[in-house]
Design a protein around this motif. Structure first.
Motif, short mmCIF file in Angstrom:
data_model
loop_
_atom_site.label_atom_id
_atom_site.label_comp_id
_atom_site.label_asym_id
_atom_site.label_seq_id
_atom_site.Cartn_x
_atom_site.Cartn_y
_atom_site.Cartn_z
N THR A 252 -2.85 -3.66 6.01
CA THR A 252 -3.65 -4.81 5.59
C THR A 252 -3.25 -6.10 6.30
N GLN B 9 0.85 -1.19 0.00
CA GLN B 9 0.00 0.00 0.00
C GLN B 9 0.89 1.25 0.00
N THR C 24 -3.73 -4.06 12.49
CA THR C 24 -4.47 -3.77 11.26
C THR C 24 -5.48 -2.65 11.52
N GLU D 115 3.25 0.69 3.08
CA GLU D 115 3.12 -0.57 3.81
C GLU D 115 3.93 -1.63 3.07
#
Length: 160
Positions: A54, A24, A121, A157
């Motif tokens: 995630t 991400q 998360t 990420e």
């Protein structure tokens, strides 16, 4: 043997490739916002953004880029910076105090790159905080982006 999913490690053993993938990328548009600071306690800045990982074993690469300066008519305004991570109203200081000696009327880049392992998360907020630690001259106010330059705030990420 090698194929499309394996590689030769440094110890001459074959292993499956994986991890380190960009999962991400979040870019926060801060525009040409600017602010001043002068408190001797830690102050929140507008330099803030969020990312929701995630996977709980992901790492987050944080990149912040702006201009710092001061209005001292003589001497030096000394500022410190740190990044705070907030998850579910719980704050964690990610970095030590980065001192920054700014001589009178100087404007210099402030670039911060951090690697975080939040193990969640849940939504994460990262914020730059600043603190004035003193002045050896005529001014006590520091500035972020008083030159009206473009600024960068990115979160990446990275998969485990």
């Amino acid at each position: 043997t090698a194929d499309a999913t394996t590689f030769l490690r440094g110890d001459n053993a074959w292993a499956e490739a994986g991890g380190g993938k960009l999962l991400q990328f979040v870019s926060i548009d801060l525009g040409v916002t600017s602010s001043s600071y002068g408190a001797v306690t830690w102050e929140d800045t507008y330099f803030t953004g969020t990312i929701t990982p995630t996977a709980s074993d992901s790492k987050i690469l944080i990149y912040m880029n702006t201009i710092q300066g001061n209005n001292a008519s003589a001497g030096t305004t000394i500022a410190k910076y740190r990044v705070v991570r907030t998850v579910s109203a719980s704050d964690t200081i990610l970095s030590g105090d980065w001192p920054s000696d700014r001589h009178y009327y100087s404007y210099d880049p402030l670039v911060i790159t951090l690697f975080d392992a939040p193990a969640t998360t849940s939504e994460i907020t990262y914020m730059l905080q600043t603190q004035r630690t003193g002045s050896a001259g005529g001014g006590n106010t520091g500035y972020l982006n008083s030159t009206g330059s473009n600024q960068s705030l990115y979160f990446m990420e990275i998969g485990a």
